[in-house]
Design a protein around this motif. Structure first.
Motif, short mmCIF file in Angstrom:
data_model
loop_
_atom_site.label_atom_id
_atom_site.label_comp_id
_atom_site.label_asym_id
_atom_site.label_seq_id
_atom_site.Cartn_x
_atom_site.Cartn_y
_atom_site.Cartn_z
N TYR A 89 -37.77 37.80 25.56
CA TYR A 89 -37.57 39.06 26.29
C TYR A 89 -36.24 39.71 25.92
CZ TYR A 89 -36.48 42.26 30.04
OH TYR A 89 -36.10 43.37 30.73
N ASN A 90 -35.18 38.90 25.82
CA ASN A 90 -33.86 39.39 25.37
C ASN A 90 -33.34 40.53 26.24
OD1 ASN A 90 -33.73 37.53 23.28
ND2 ASN A 90 -34.90 38.85 21.91
N GLU A 91 -32.99 40.16 27.44
CA GLU A 91 -32.59 41.15 28.44
C GLU A 91 -31.43 42.04 27.98
OE1 GLU A 91 -31.99 39.44 32.26
OE2 GLU A 91 -32.10 41.38 33.28
N ASN A 92 -30.54 41.47 27.16
CA ASN A 92 -29.39 42.26 26.70
C ASN A 92 -29.82 43.54 25.99
OD1 ASN A 92 -27.46 40.67 27.75
ND2 ASN A 92 -26.88 39.66 25.84
N THR A 93 -31.03 43.46 25.39
CA THR A 93 -31.53 44.64 24.69
C THR A 93 -31.64 45.83 25.63
OG1 THR A 93 -32.88 43.12 23.37
CG2 THR A 93 -33.39 45.46 23.18
N TYR A 94 -31.91 45.52 26.89
CA TYR A 94 -32.21 46.58 27.85
C TYR A 94 -31.11 46.75 28.90
CZ TYR A 94 -36.57 44.95 25.83
OH TYR A 94 -37.54 44.54 24.94
N ASP A 95 -30.05 45.98 28.74
CA ASP A 95 -28.97 46.01 29.73
C ASP A 95 -27.92 47.04 29.33
OD1 ASP A 95 -26.94 45.63 31.47
OD2 ASP A 95 -26.54 43.54 30.94
N MET B 1 -25.19 36.64 12.09
CA MET B 1 -26.58 37.06 11.98
C MET B 1 -27.28 36.95 13.33
SD MET B 1 -28.44 33.77 10.27
CE MET B 1 -30.04 34.55 10.42
N GLU B 2 -28.43 37.55 13.46
CA GLU B 2 -29.21 37.35 14.66
C GLU B 2 -29.84 35.96 14.61
OE1 GLU B 2 -30.63 41.17 16.69
OE2 GLU B 2 -31.65 41.06 14.78
N ALA B 3 -30.28 35.51 15.76
CA ALA B 3 -30.66 34.10 15.89
C ALA B 3 -32.07 33.83 15.43
CB ALA B 3 -30.48 33.66 17.34
N LYS B 4 -32.49 34.47 14.35
CA LYS B 4 -33.88 34.32 13.91
C LYS B 4 -34.20 32.90 13.47
CE LYS B 4 -34.41 39.10 12.52
NZ LYS B 4 -33.06 39.50 12.98
N LEU B 5 -33.18 32.21 12.92
CA LEU B 5 -33.45 30.86 12.44
C LEU B 5 -33.92 29.98 13.57
CD1 LEU B 5 -30.42 30.32 10.05
CD2 LEU B 5 -32.73 31.06 9.50
N LEU B 6 -33.26 30.11 14.71
CA LEU B 6 -33.66 29.31 15.86
C LEU B 6 -34.99 29.78 16.42
CD1 LEU B 6 -30.36 28.76 17.84
CD2 LEU B 6 -31.59 27.18 16.37
N SER B 7 -35.11 31.08 16.63
CA SER B 7 -36.33 31.57 17.29
C SER B 7 -37.55 31.30 16.42
CB SER B 7 -36.20 33.07 17.55
OG SER B 7 -36.09 33.76 16.31
N ALA B 8 -37.36 31.39 15.12
CA ALA B 8 -38.51 31.20 14.24
C ALA B 8 -38.98 29.76 14.24
CB ALA B 8 -38.13 31.60 12.82
N SER B 9 -38.12 28.87 14.68
CA SER B 9 -38.51 27.46 14.63
C SER B 9 -39.33 27.05 15.85
CB SER B 9 -37.26 26.57 14.55
OG SER B 9 -36.50 26.72 15.74
N SER B 10 -39.45 27.95 16.82
CA SER B 10 -40.25 27.60 18.00
C SER B 10 -41.73 27.75 17.65
CB SER B 10 -39.90 28.54 19.16
OG SER B 10 -40.18 29.87 18.78
N PRO B 11 -42.57 26.80 18.08
CA PRO B 11 -43.97 26.81 17.68
C PRO B 11 -44.72 28.01 18.27
CG PRO B 11 -43.60 25.19 19.42
CD PRO B 11 -42.26 25.71 19.01
N PRO B 12 -45.68 28.57 17.50
CA PRO B 12 -46.47 29.67 18.03
C PRO B 12 -47.35 29.17 19.18
CG PRO B 12 -46.82 29.32 15.67
CD PRO B 12 -46.10 28.14 16.18
N SER B 13 -47.71 30.04 20.07
CA SER B 13 -48.51 29.64 21.22
C SER B 13 -49.15 30.86 21.84
CB SER B 13 -47.62 28.95 22.25
OG SER B 13 -48.30 28.86 23.49
N GLY B 168 -36.44 34.66 28.47
CA GLY B 168 -35.25 34.07 27.87
C GLY B 168 -34.59 34.97 26.84
N ASP B 169 -33.67 34.39 26.10
CA ASP B 169 -32.86 35.14 25.15
C ASP B 169 -32.70 34.32 23.87
OD1 ASP B 169 -30.84 36.43 23.69
OD2 ASP B 169 -29.93 37.20 25.52
#
Lengths: 325, 325
Positions: A89-95, B1-13, B168-169
């Protein structure tokens, strides 16, 4: 309006037109120059008499053409929702207070301020308004000097677009420019991710890479080639004598990437009909040739990614107190 | 950088979080106000002390997380190429002379200058720099006054995002804002296409629609409701007494749209593995719940499209010398 009603009524197909059929005088590209800037906003100059007359191609409005457009828009909506769904969701985007500034309230987008984004027009960027990201720096600081977007630009317009887009004009030049921008951003990000790939590989076997880097730098100094951002292809051409490139090359992995990308293109690029799941696989119709993206990966994306890796590693040993490890 | 490395590692669902789990004080939305502007560029104000510290979440760089990100980027690349492939080459997009202006050379993108695009912030648009499209006007000129983007905005942030995005963020606020913008554009375009749908239907049976329009306008004047852009829902609630809405409603068609959209989401939203085509259908993993987009169509997109159709038709008979037929 743009001529989407007409263009949307043309049947999907995986028959693509080859670049040789194109007459494109503006395609004299060099690796370090860019042709036809995609778009510029906020220009207030007045129209000249040279401006061509623009015609609304949607004059023959029909319910069928509208329906075709609505069905095609379903795909755009799904693709955009799928893209959004990969992030939280990344609330900071909208804060409005998250990145508030004196005299300004509202969330901000700051492109090209993060190390996985690379501008195509670095001399024409707006001032940074976002707070800079906090260290630690995960890449060697030299990473900031590597930007091969001139090659990405050339690859896209010279090698991809002629195979991707049908010849002709459907009147959708605004949407075309926006789609081009999205494609260039996605390709550039993927290719410059080579910096992270290289850093990971270096950290996994620092001794092997240090030896290969020193050998490569020594070899280049002997033949008086200095590594300069955007000229990695010269190094690439010397692959047979390039221990560094051989360390970075895994033919089996590259083949599996191409295979996976082709399968993804077959899946995401297929035209889904109401009875799609009743059809046999042989009946599938694809929006683009399924092998196209696999070829783009094999011919351009992976080689350019390795070029970024080489350029990064060649300067990975430069002394710098703030480097990542 | 933006946290894409972490977010991308979360499994799809396809397990999605419901809006009720969200604490979102900024979600007191009304149909005619907008919360949290997605982004503003070119602001040169200085940072205040209130600005939150932003952390680089990619500190724990791993080859696995990089690989996950690269694999996810394949989808973004394919989606963007598929979007581009729907348009022709469109040489004018790249022709510096196509829309040249005194003191300026380069191709231009002019959003919100065509009748199938609707701004979310109409008071904050840059000056038009593109030549205006030539007539004929395919819609009744009253179409230009209909813009229900405040409702599209509310629908997206209040009803779609809570089901689409994980709570979350992950640090990707820039990419989030850009994806939100693409989603809002796609949804707004689809919903406002109701103008073209309505015009087609009107032209197909002008007598039926004229009678229904006059009856509806008479009924509304009796209960002292005047059609105002953005208030169509009031009309929608009177559907049982609304001959116009009943003319526009085809339950079987709406069901088939929902079915097709769900099948498309299952196709485009599935996680393609290297052995995807060997798996049984039951093994498929989806990035989002397959029924989500179908529900969005049934609960929001199609009702709002019909609302646009009603608002357009209610004024379709207004006298205007330049109307389409």
């Amino acid at each position: 309006m743009e001529a989407k009603l007409l263009s949307a009524s043309s049947p999907p197909s995986f028959v693509v037109h080859m670049g040789t059929k194109f007459s494109r005088s503006s395609f004299v590209l060099t690796s370090l120059t860019r042709e036809f800037p995609v778009f510029k906003l906020h220009c207030s100059a007045g129209l000249s008499k040279k401006a061509k007359k623009r015609v609304d191609a949607s004059e023959n409005l029909t319910l069928k053409s509208v329906r075709c457009s609505l069905i095609r828009q379903e795909d755009s909506i799904i693709f955009s929702l799928l893209e959004r769904a990969q992030y939280c969701y990344n609330e900071n985007t909208y804060d409005p207070e998250a990145f508030s500034m004196d005299g300004f309230h509202g969330s901000l987008v700051g492109r090209y301020t993060s190390s996985d984004e690379h501008p195509f027009f670095p001399d024409d960027l707006p001032n940074h308004v976002l707070p800079h990201l906090e260290n630690p720096q995960v890449l060697h600081p030299i990473a900031d000097t590597i930007n091969i977007n001139p090659k990405v630009w050339q690859m896209y317009f010279k090698n991809i677009i002629p195979k991707l887009a049908k010849e002709g004009d459907d009147g959708n030049c605004r949407s075309t420019a926006i789609c081009d921008t999205m494609c260039l951003q996605a390709l550039s990000k993927r290719i410059h991710y080579g910096k992270y790939v290289a850093e990971c590989k270096y950290r996994a076997s620092p001794d092997d890479y240090e030896a290969a880097i020193r050998e490569q730098v020594l070899f280049m100094s002997c033949i008086q080639i200095k590594p300069v951002a955007g000229y990695g292809l010269m190094i690439n051409n010397l692959q047979d004598r390039d221990r560094l490139m051989s360390l970075l090359t895994y033919p089996l992995v590259e083949e599996s990437v191409k295979k996976r990308v082709e399968m993804k293109t077959m899946t995401y690029g297929q035209v889904v009909k109401d009875d799609a799941f009743k059809d046999e696989e042989g009946d599938s119709v694809y929006k683009i040739k399924p092998s196209l993206v696999a070829d783009i990966y094999g011919d351009w994306i992976m080689p350019l990614t390795k070029e970024v890796q080489v350029e990064y590693l060649l300067r990975r040993l430069d002394l710098d107190g703030s480097q990542g490890n």
